[in-house]
Design a protein around this motif. Sequence first.
Motif, mmCIF file in Angstrom:
data_model
loop_
_atom_site.group_PDB
_atom_site.id
_atom_site.type_symbol
_atom_site.label_atom_id
_atom_site.label_comp_id
_atom_site.label_asym_id
_atom_site.label_seq_id
_atom_site.Cartn_x
_atom_site.Cartn_y
_atom_site.Cartn_z
ATOM 1 N N GLU A 163 -5.130 7.272 -1.391
ATOM 2 C CA GLU A 163 -5.417 5.811 -1.976
ATOM 3 C C GLU A 163 -6.424 5.266 -2.008
ATOM 4 N N ASP A 164 -7.296 4.839 -3.307
ATOM 5 C CA ASP A 164 -8.645 4.616 -3.254
ATOM 6 C C ASP A 164 -9.031 5.515 -3.215
ATOM 7 N N LYS A 175 -12.420 9.304 3.906
ATOM 8 C CA LYS A 175 -12.282 9.588 2.160
ATOM 9 C C LYS A 175 -12.101 10.949 2.145
ATOM 10 N N LYS A 205 1.000 -1.323 0.133
ATOM 11 C CA LYS A 205 -0.207 -0.008 -0.160
ATOM 12 C C LYS A 205 0.857 1.059 0.429
#
Length: 366
Positions: A344-345, A226, A211
């Motif tokens: 990330e994502d 997020k 990651k």
Amino acid sequence: MSDNNETEPVPEGTAPQRTGATPSPAQDARLLAQDDISAPAGIGEEIDEQAAKRAERIVATFFLLAFAASVGFLVYFIGWSGRHGGMHGVDRARESNLWFGGLMALSFLAMAFGVTIWVRRLMTSKPIIQERHAMNVGAEDRASFTAAFLEGAQDSGITKRPLLRRTLLLAAAPLGIAPLFLLRDLGPLPEKKLRHTYWADAIRKAKAEGKKGVRLVVDGTNQPLKVSDFNSPGGMITVLPEGIEENLPEDEVLTQTAKVVTILLNIPADEFKPVKGRENWHVNGIVAYSKICTHVGCPAALYEQTTHHILCPCHQSTFDATDGARVVFGPAARPLPQLPLSVEDGYLVATSDYTEPIGPSFWERG
């Protein structure tokens, strides 16, 4: 009716005489003592050796009492106060305050009583005249000082009364040792432990799994955050590294959480001024700083949206969130450390630990 300042009628040609209770200035001068160098209150210029022996035993008793109280303080501090898991709770705190304060007060009072009786009953009270001269000191003055010092030492009885000398040293020794016990109780030295936080361990583990970094979770809910969840400029939230509660032993969670606690801010892009070398440490104005004030370690948990200032409520240290958390007011000596961020994502992640020690400035010296 007349007062004391009026004069009575006198025959012509004679000087008026002052009457009443108020003395004239000339009489005032004569009323003052001239060359009065009588010895102050005390035992006088000679010591009654029989009474001195009795006073010596009393002083020695007070010094021994001070010694016993000091030893009791150390014994209680080392052993008895730590029983059953230490001084926790109101009752145990009240008990420890009573014993610590009482024993130390008894020690100091016994020392004070002993020294007072020593001075009043074992030292002569003959008058001492100190003449004022120019500040320069010659050989004659040095010799005079040496003679006066030796005479004072002899008069104090410190050299000829070994019982007093020994009991005084005995009483003073534990008082000198006590601060060492108190300092030792502050705990072991931090060494280099304060230079790193659990962010480093969590990021290392995340990168080992391929990651980019460790995800930020909201303190209290442990929900990953997020970018879209935190897209309103002016907001502030407290975050932690993901998995801190699951991956640490239970007895270390609180300690490590206190070190990694971080505030996340969303600053309008047109007002944000990245520090040189940290241009990629934020995500569209979303920036992370340590929540621990660099003054004495209080939580810098207040945020003023209009000025983008972070405020520590303890001593009013103020940091500019738009400019690397630079100190703009208060006693803090350095900015809040900044945590590098990335995405990330769609989730906010930390890519590195703090690059400087978090917390009070003196922690840097660990």
